[in-house]
Design a protein around this motif. Structure first.
Motif, PDB file in Angstrom:
ATOM      1  N   LEU A 292      10.000 -10.126 -12.267  1.00  0.00           N
ATOM      2  CA  LEU A 292       8.629  -9.882 -12.727  1.00  0.00           C
ATOM      3  C   LEU A 292       8.516  -9.965 -14.244  1.00  0.00           C
ATOM      4  O   LEU A 292       7.527 -10.467 -14.789  1.00  0.00           O
ATOM      5  CB  LEU A 292       8.156  -8.500 -12.247  1.00  0.00           C
ATOM      6  N   ASN A 293       9.525  -9.489 -14.926  1.00  0.00           N
ATOM      7  CA  ASN A 293       9.482  -9.492 -16.399  1.00  0.00           C
ATOM      8  C   ASN A 293       9.585 -10.891 -16.995  1.00  0.00           C
ATOM      9  O   ASN A 293       9.316 -11.083 -18.186  1.00  0.00           O
ATOM     10  CB  ASN A 293      10.603  -8.622 -16.964  1.00  0.00           C
ATOM     11  N   ASN A 294       9.966 -11.856 -16.166  1.00  0.00           N
ATOM     12  CA  ASN A 294      10.150 -13.218 -16.675  1.00  0.00           C
ATOM     13  C   ASN A 294       8.996 -14.159 -16.343  1.00  0.00           C
ATOM     14  O   ASN A 294       9.080 -15.362 -16.599  1.00  0.00           O
ATOM     15  CB  ASN A 294      11.446 -13.810 -16.092  1.00  0.00           C
ATOM     16  N   LEU A 295       7.913 -13.612 -15.762  1.00  0.00           N
ATOM     17  CA  LEU A 295       6.802 -14.475 -15.368  1.00  0.00           C
ATOM     18  C   LEU A 295       6.110 -15.115 -16.562  1.00  0.00           C
ATOM     19  O   LEU A 295       5.707 -16.280 -16.512  1.00  0.00           O
ATOM     20  CB  LEU A 295       5.777 -13.676 -14.539  1.00  0.00           C
ATOM     21  N   GLY A 298       3.482 -18.140 -16.697  1.00  0.00           N
ATOM     22  CA  GLY A 298       3.591 -18.943 -15.490  1.00  0.00           C
ATOM     23  C   GLY A 298       4.066 -20.360 -15.769  1.00  0.00           C
ATOM     24  O   GLY A 298       4.303 -20.750 -16.918  1.00  0.00           O
ATOM     25  N   GLY A 331       1.505 -15.394  -9.441  1.00  0.00           N
ATOM     26  CA  GLY A 331       2.421 -14.975 -10.503  1.00  0.00           C
ATOM     27  C   GLY A 331       3.207 -16.137 -11.067  1.00  0.00           C
ATOM     28  O   GLY A 331       3.353 -16.266 -12.292  1.00  0.00           O
ATOM     29  N   TYR A 332       3.713 -17.009 -10.209  1.00  0.00           N
ATOM     30  CA  TYR A 332       4.482 -18.162 -10.674  1.00  0.00           C
ATOM     31  C   TYR A 332       3.601 -19.181 -11.395  1.00  0.00           C
ATOM     32  O   TYR A 332       4.046 -19.808 -12.356  1.00  0.00           O
ATOM     33  CB  TYR A 332       5.163 -18.847  -9.485  1.00  0.00           C
ATOM     34  N   GLY A 335       1.208 -16.542 -14.184  1.00  0.00           N
ATOM     35  CA  GLY A 335       1.883 -15.448 -14.863  1.00  0.00           C
ATOM     36  C   GLY A 335       1.211 -14.108 -14.604  1.00  0.00           C
ATOM     37  O   GLY A 335       0.348 -13.956 -13.737  1.00  0.00           O
ATOM     38  N   TRP A 336       1.583 -13.130 -15.407  1.00  0.00           N
ATOM     39  CA  TRP A 336       1.060 -11.773 -15.257  1.00  0.00           C
ATOM     40  C   TRP A 336      -0.454 -11.722 -15.410  1.00  0.00           C
ATOM     41  O   TRP A 336      -1.141 -10.984 -14.701  1.00  0.00           O
ATOM     42  CB  TRP A 336       1.708 -10.839 -16.282  1.00  0.00           C
ATOM     43  N   VAL A 337      -0.980 -12.479 -16.356  1.00  0.00           N
ATOM     44  CA  VAL A 337      -2.430 -12.470 -16.589  1.00  0.00           C
ATOM     45  C   VAL A 337      -3.165 -12.909 -15.335  1.00  0.00           C
ATOM     46  O   VAL A 337      -4.190 -12.330 -14.955  1.00  0.00           O
ATOM     47  CB  VAL A 337      -2.797 -13.381 -17.779  1.00  0.00           C
ATOM     48  N   ILE A 339      -2.212 -12.634 -12.187  1.00  0.00           N
ATOM     49  CA  ILE A 339      -2.181 -11.566 -11.191  1.00  0.00           C
ATOM     50  C   ILE A 339      -3.245 -10.517 -11.492  1.00  0.00           C
ATOM     51  O   ILE A 339      -3.984 -10.075 -10.603  1.00  0.00           O
ATOM     52  CB  ILE A 339      -0.783 -10.922 -11.134  1.00  0.00           C
ATOM     53  N   LEU A 340      -3.364 -10.139 -12.747  1.00  0.00           N
ATOM     54  CA  LEU A 340      -4.307  -9.092 -13.135  1.00  0.00           C
ATOM     55  C   LEU A 340      -5.757  -9.529 -12.946  1.00  0.00           C
ATOM     56  O   LEU A 340      -6.574  -8.776 -12.398  1.00  0.00           O
ATOM     57  CB  LEU A 340      -4.072  -8.687 -14.596  1.00  0.00           C
TER      58      LEU A 340
END
Length: 403
Positions: A292-295, A298, A331-332, A335-337, A339-340
């Motif tokens: 997760l920390n490496n997403l 993306g 997520g892939y 990235g994190w953004v 997902i949010l």
């Protein structure tokens, strides 16, 4: 044409566009018409804006950050070099789906709206069943409806969809919708719809969708003595028909169905490791959680997530092209953004309009059934419809309709 009629036309075209695409085999025709009617909906609001509550507008615009971010990523790297695809249409249509259902809930008679949805569900299910039966006859006798060449050698039956899991996940969502409003139709129609749902799920052979729909069916019965006996009879009849139709048939298509259904027994006895497909998925999901920390931002390219495949100890070519999870794929890709901006609005909608733990379970599991729902606007359409289904508000007058 007034706005209510336009909204209904929009819904009709969304739901039946898979049939148009299947029979015409012309994406430009199907998606061109879809863009045209969607543009009419947007234009009608620009020319004559609708009045909605602040909360409702917030629900619509809460999804705009996702649409803008995903559109930006997509236009930078279009799928297969094409702009007009179901991926891009899905990105653009999600906020429109929310807007349409909010408007219909406010200005359209709730009773008539749900009766309208019931008719759509009924016709959609029967249409898919007819095509599936036609595809089975193609495998068995050489004539019938077209089967998709990608999975032809595997004897897959998938209706208007390429993969049978894509069909199964939509049927799962439809089954949830139907549990919320089935009390308004007569018993004979209920039986026909449920039989069609389970027959389609058996044909599609999605074990997760089949089990979850069966659980939905059971927990939404009022299990007094009479209903318990009738429900048990229904299940026994379903098992009997399955055995009659499939067990003694040696053809490839029925052999595939029985093989997949029999794995449920193996999984029950030996755990998920007994099924290679489920074992691979679980390994992939664990790898996602560990990374997760490496997403970061993306990969930026749909269907190409191999940059996250470092140090995997499983066959990576499939799971890093189609991750078999909407959460993992977002997520892939974004990235994190990503997902949010997708899942915060999603939970906001659930909190405001559908506070149902059962729906939350159905929704989350549905995101893990298909190899990828990112390009399935029909999946998101029915997912959002589930959010706005409210049986208590509908059945308070105790009306019963025939489809």
């Amino acid at each position: 044409m007034n706005k209510i009629s336009l909204y209904k036309l929009f819904i009709i075209f969304i739901v039946f566009s898979p049939f148009l695409a299947y029979f015409s085999r012309n994406g430009i025709l199907t998606y061109g018409l879809l863009i045209a009617i969607s543009s009419l909906v947007v234009l009608s609001e620009i020319l004559k804006p609708s009045f909605m509550l602040y909360r409702d507008w917030l629900s619509v615009f809460s999804l705009m950050p996702f649409t803008l971010l995903a559109s930006y990523y997509y236009l930078l790297s279009p799928y297969d070099g094409k702009i007009l695809t179901t991926y891009f249409l899905t990105i653009l249509l999600i906020p429109i789906f929310v807007f349409i259902f909010l408007r219909l809930n406010k200005y359209y008679s709730r009773e008539n709206f749900y009766f309208f949805i019931l008719k759509i569900i009924f016709i959609f299910l029967i249409g898919q069943l007819i095509i599936c039966i036609g595809q089975i006859t193609t495998y068995m006798f050489g004539f019938g409806f077209r089967v998709h060449s990608v999975y032809e050698d595997g004897f897959m039956v998938s209706g208007t969809y390429v993969n049978s899991n894509d069909l199964a996940v939509v049927i799962l969502l439809l089954s949830y919708c139907f549990t919320k409003i089935e009390s308004v139709v007569k018993n004979n129609i209920q039986i026909i719809i449920w039989l069609t749902i389970f027959l389609l799920l058996i044909i599609a052979s999605s074990r997760s969708a089949l089990i979850l729909t069966l659980i939905l069916f059971l927990i939404t019965r009022r299990l007094n003595v009479v209903n318990f006996l009738s429900t048990s009879l229904f299940l026994v009849l379903g098992m009997f028909l399955t055995n009659i139709l499939f067990l003694n048939d040696t053809s490839g298509v029925f052999g595939r169905i029985m093989t997949r259904l029999e794995t449920l027994q193996n999984i029950y006895k030996n755990g998920v490791s007994a099924d290679d497909s489920m074992g691979l998925r679980i390994e992939s999901y664990i790898h996602f959680l560990k990374n997760l920390n490496n997403l970061g931002l993306g990969s930026g390219e749909i269907n190409n997530y191999y940059k996250f495949a470092n140090n995997v100890n499983f066959d990576s070519w499939l799971m890093f092209q189609n991750p078999h999870s909407l959460i993992v794929e977002i997520g892939y890709w974004l990235g994190w953004v990503g997902i949010l901006v997708l899942f915060i609005p999603f939970f906001f909608l659930i909190f405001n309009y559908q506070r149902s733990f059962i729906f939350l379970i159905v929704a989350i599991i549905s995101m893990f059934i298909s190899s990828s729902v990112l390009g399935s606007y029909i999946y998101f359409f029915f997912l959002i419809l589930c959010i706005f289904i409210n049986s208590k508000a509908y059945t308070r007058k105790n009306k019963v309709y025939e489809v």
